[in-house]
Design an enzyme around this catalytic site. Structure first.
Site, PDB file in Angstrom:
ATOM      1  N   TRP A  80      60.810 -10.031 106.015  1.00 28.46           N
ATOM      2  CA  TRP A  80      61.019 -10.204 104.588  1.00 28.46           C
ATOM      3  C   TRP A  80      62.091  -9.246 104.102  1.00 28.46           C
ATOM      4  O   TRP A  80      62.451  -8.295 104.783  1.00 28.46           O
ATOM      5  CB  TRP A  80      59.719 -10.106 103.792  1.00 28.46           C
ATOM      6  CG  TRP A  80      58.852  -8.870 103.999  1.00 28.46           C
ATOM      7  CD1 TRP A  80      59.018  -7.876 104.912  1.00 28.46           C
ATOM      8  CD2 TRP A  80      57.682  -8.550 103.274  1.00 28.46           C
ATOM      9  NE1 TRP A  80      58.020  -6.939 104.803  1.00 28.46           N
ATOM     10  CE2 TRP A  80      57.172  -7.327 103.793  1.00 28.46           C
ATOM     11  CE3 TRP A  80      57.002  -9.135 102.222  1.00 28.46           C
ATOM     12  CZ2 TRP A  80      56.029  -6.716 103.305  1.00 28.46           C
ATOM     13  CZ3 TRP A  80      55.851  -8.518 101.737  1.00 28.46           C
ATOM     14  CH2 TRP A  80      55.382  -7.329 102.279  1.00 28.46           C
ATOM     15  N   ASN A  81      62.612  -9.568 102.908  1.00 32.03           N
ATOM     16  CA  ASN A  81      63.719  -8.804 102.351  1.00 32.03           C
ATOM     17  C   ASN A  81      63.414  -8.399 100.918  1.00 32.03           C
ATOM     18  O   ASN A  81      62.505  -8.940 100.278  1.00 32.03           O
ATOM     19  CB  ASN A  81      65.000  -9.649 102.337  1.00 32.03           C
ATOM     20  CG  ASN A  81      65.377 -10.153 103.702  1.00 32.03           C
ATOM     21  OD1 ASN A  81      65.583  -9.381 104.621  1.00 32.03           O
ATOM     22  ND2 ASN A  81      65.468 -11.471 103.847  1.00 32.03           N
ATOM     23  N   HIS A  96      72.359 -13.560  85.760  1.00 28.82           N
ATOM     24  CA  HIS A  96      73.388 -14.598  85.695  1.00 28.82           C
ATOM     25  C   HIS A  96      74.320 -14.495  86.897  1.00 28.82           C
ATOM     26  O   HIS A  96      75.520 -14.273  86.773  1.00 28.82           O
ATOM     27  CB  HIS A  96      74.130 -14.488  84.360  1.00 28.82           C
ATOM     28  CG  HIS A  96      73.215 -14.603  83.193  1.00 28.82           C
ATOM     29  ND1 HIS A  96      72.977 -15.786  82.528  1.00 28.82           N
ATOM     30  CD2 HIS A  96      72.418 -13.677  82.596  1.00 28.82           C
ATOM     31  CE1 HIS A  96      72.092 -15.583  81.568  1.00 28.82           C
ATOM     32  NE2 HIS A  96      71.737 -14.303  81.590  1.00 28.82           N
ATOM     33  N   HIS A 100      73.066 -20.407  88.162  1.00 21.37           N
ATOM     34  CA  HIS A 100      72.086 -19.764  87.299  1.00 21.37           C
ATOM     35  C   HIS A 100      71.862 -20.527  85.996  1.00 21.37           C
ATOM     36  O   HIS A 100      72.641 -21.392  85.627  1.00 21.37           O
ATOM     37  CB  HIS A 100      72.488 -18.313  87.000  1.00 21.37           C
ATOM     38  CG  HIS A 100      73.744 -18.179  86.200  1.00 21.37           C
ATOM     39  ND1 HIS A 100      74.988 -18.081  86.782  1.00 21.37           N
ATOM     40  CD2 HIS A 100      73.975 -18.109  84.851  1.00 21.37           C
ATOM     41  CE1 HIS A 100      75.916 -17.969  85.847  1.00 21.37           C
ATOM     42  NE2 HIS A 100      75.327 -17.982  84.654  1.00 21.37           N
ATOM     43  N   ASP A 135      71.140 -20.281  81.852  1.00 22.83           N
ATOM     44  CA  ASP A 135      71.327 -19.489  80.633  1.00 22.83           C
ATOM     45  C   ASP A 135      70.294 -19.928  79.596  1.00 22.83           C
ATOM     46  O   ASP A 135      70.276 -21.095  79.186  1.00 22.83           O
ATOM     47  CB  ASP A 135      72.720 -19.718  80.034  1.00 22.83           C
ATOM     48  CG  ASP A 135      73.837 -19.100  80.858  1.00 22.83           C
ATOM     49  OD1 ASP A 135      73.545 -18.323  81.783  1.00 22.83           O
ATOM     50  OD2 ASP A 135      75.014 -19.410  80.581  1.00 22.83           O
ATOM     51  N   HIS A 168      69.991 -15.381  75.734  1.00 24.34           N
ATOM     52  CA  HIS A 168      71.132 -14.747  76.403  1.00 24.34           C
ATOM     53  C   HIS A 168      72.235 -14.358  75.414  1.00 24.34           C
ATOM     54  O   HIS A 168      72.945 -13.380  75.632  1.00 24.34           O
ATOM     55  CB  HIS A 168      71.679 -15.712  77.463  1.00 24.34           C
ATOM     56  CG  HIS A 168      72.927 -15.262  78.146  1.00 24.34           C
ATOM     57  ND1 HIS A 168      73.094 -13.994  78.643  1.00 24.34           N
ATOM     58  CD2 HIS A 168      74.082 -15.932  78.432  1.00 24.34           C
ATOM     59  CE1 HIS A 168      74.293 -13.894  79.204  1.00 24.34           C
ATOM     60  NE2 HIS A 168      74.929 -15.049  79.083  1.00 24.34           N
ATOM     61  N   HIS A 200      78.666 -20.603  74.751  1.00 24.20           N
ATOM     62  CA  HIS A 200      77.552 -19.673  74.612  1.00 24.20           C
ATOM     63  C   HIS A 200      77.112 -19.551  73.151  1.00 24.20           C
ATOM     64  O   HIS A 200      75.918 -19.675  72.831  1.00 24.20           O
ATOM     65  CB  HIS A 200      77.946 -18.294  75.141  1.00 24.20           C
ATOM     66  CG  HIS A 200      77.934 -18.169  76.623  1.00 24.20           C
ATOM     67  ND1 HIS A 200      78.952 -18.627  77.414  1.00 24.20           N
ATOM     68  CD2 HIS A 200      77.012 -17.639  77.465  1.00 24.20           C
ATOM     69  CE1 HIS A 200      78.675 -18.393  78.683  1.00 24.20           C
ATOM     70  NE2 HIS A 200      77.496 -17.783  78.748  1.00 24.20           N
TER      71      HIS A 200
END
Length: 261
Positions: free
Chosen positions: A63-64, A71, A75, A77, A81, A210
């Site tokens: 595992w990591n 973002h 991704h 938004d 945001h 945005h």
């Protein structure tokens, strides 16, 4: 509702009459991210570190741990945001009603225009002309803009930054309001690093996608790929972000259900 609808869907997926298209870019340390001017705090890139890999730290498991900004890569938004969307109810990744993550997809192809002008801006007139051929964009749908930008595999070419900022296609300032108010869409999706054009800081208002989309409580999807595998209409997009408490967005796996030919 009869459960036959869901049974038919499962049967269609198993029988390959409906295919699943992955619209997501791989997420790794070289994933390009948007760089802001020095006076602003910038989002970090993606980093990953192994916790254990069948070794003394954990003999039977791998595992990591990873870190990145919300973002990063492909991704989502959320309205929170942007300052224009901060006062909406249920405006963060953990409070948005889950049914709003799924909707029909309308895919607008601007590849030819972008090949001529990398700063091409999509206008309401262009969208309405597209609708003459493909039909009116329905309420509660995803509008995805196919620009061919995801074919740029070199991060520098993808960001396409110069002394005056990045250069990439996006939306004319009139388009977000048109889509949000006159078409009442769920949100928009693009192949570029963000939902706004590279030169959006020069527009009025600045960063119109945005400012206006999130101000209307709508969503954004960025860094999509494989839009060339979707028809102009007829696909369904599934795009749920991670359920981060008060999250402004998150990396996600965007999937599209597409009828086979």
């Amino acid at each position: 509702m009869s459960n036959a609808i869901l049974t038919n869907l499962v049967t269609a997926l198993a029988g390959k009459s409906i295919k699943v298209v992955d619209l997501t870019q791989p997420l790794h340390p070289k994933t390009p991210i948007l760089a802001l001017p020095e006076e602003f705090a910038s989002s970090p890139g993606f980093s990953i570190e192994t916790i254990s890999e069948y070794d003394d730290r954990g003999p039977a498991w791998y595992w990591n741990k990873f870190a990145c900004g919300e973002h990063t890569g492909t991704h989502f938004d959320a309205p929170i945001h942007w300052v224009t969307g901060k006062d909406h109810e249920n405006n963060a990744t953990d409070t948005i009603p889950v049914e709003r993550f799924i909707g029909p997809a309308y895919v607008i192809d601007i590849v030819a225009e972008v090949e001529k002008d990398e700063d091409f801006l999509l206008t309401p007139a262009y969208i309405e002309n597209w609708e003459k051929t493909h039909g009116k964009i329905a309420k509660d749908s995803w509008v995805l803009v196919r620009s061919g930008w995801s074919k740029r595999k070199d991060p520098k070419e993808f960001l396409n930054a110069r002394e005056d900022g990045s250069h990439s296609p996006g939306f004319h300032p009139d388009a977000p309001t048109f889509l949000a108010e006159q078409r009442d869409v769920l949100g928009i999706g693009v192949e570029t690093v963000g939902t706004d054009a590279g030169q959006a800081h020069t527009l009025d208002p600045m960063f119109p996608c945005h400012a206006l989309m999130h101000g209307a409580n709508k969503f954004g999807l960025a860094s999509l790929t494989n839009l060339d595998q979707l028809p102009p209409t007829g696909a369904v997009v599934i795009a749920p972000p991670l359920k981060i408490v008060r999250g402004s967005g998150s990396p996600l796996r965007v999937l599209a259900l597409v009828p086979s030919a």
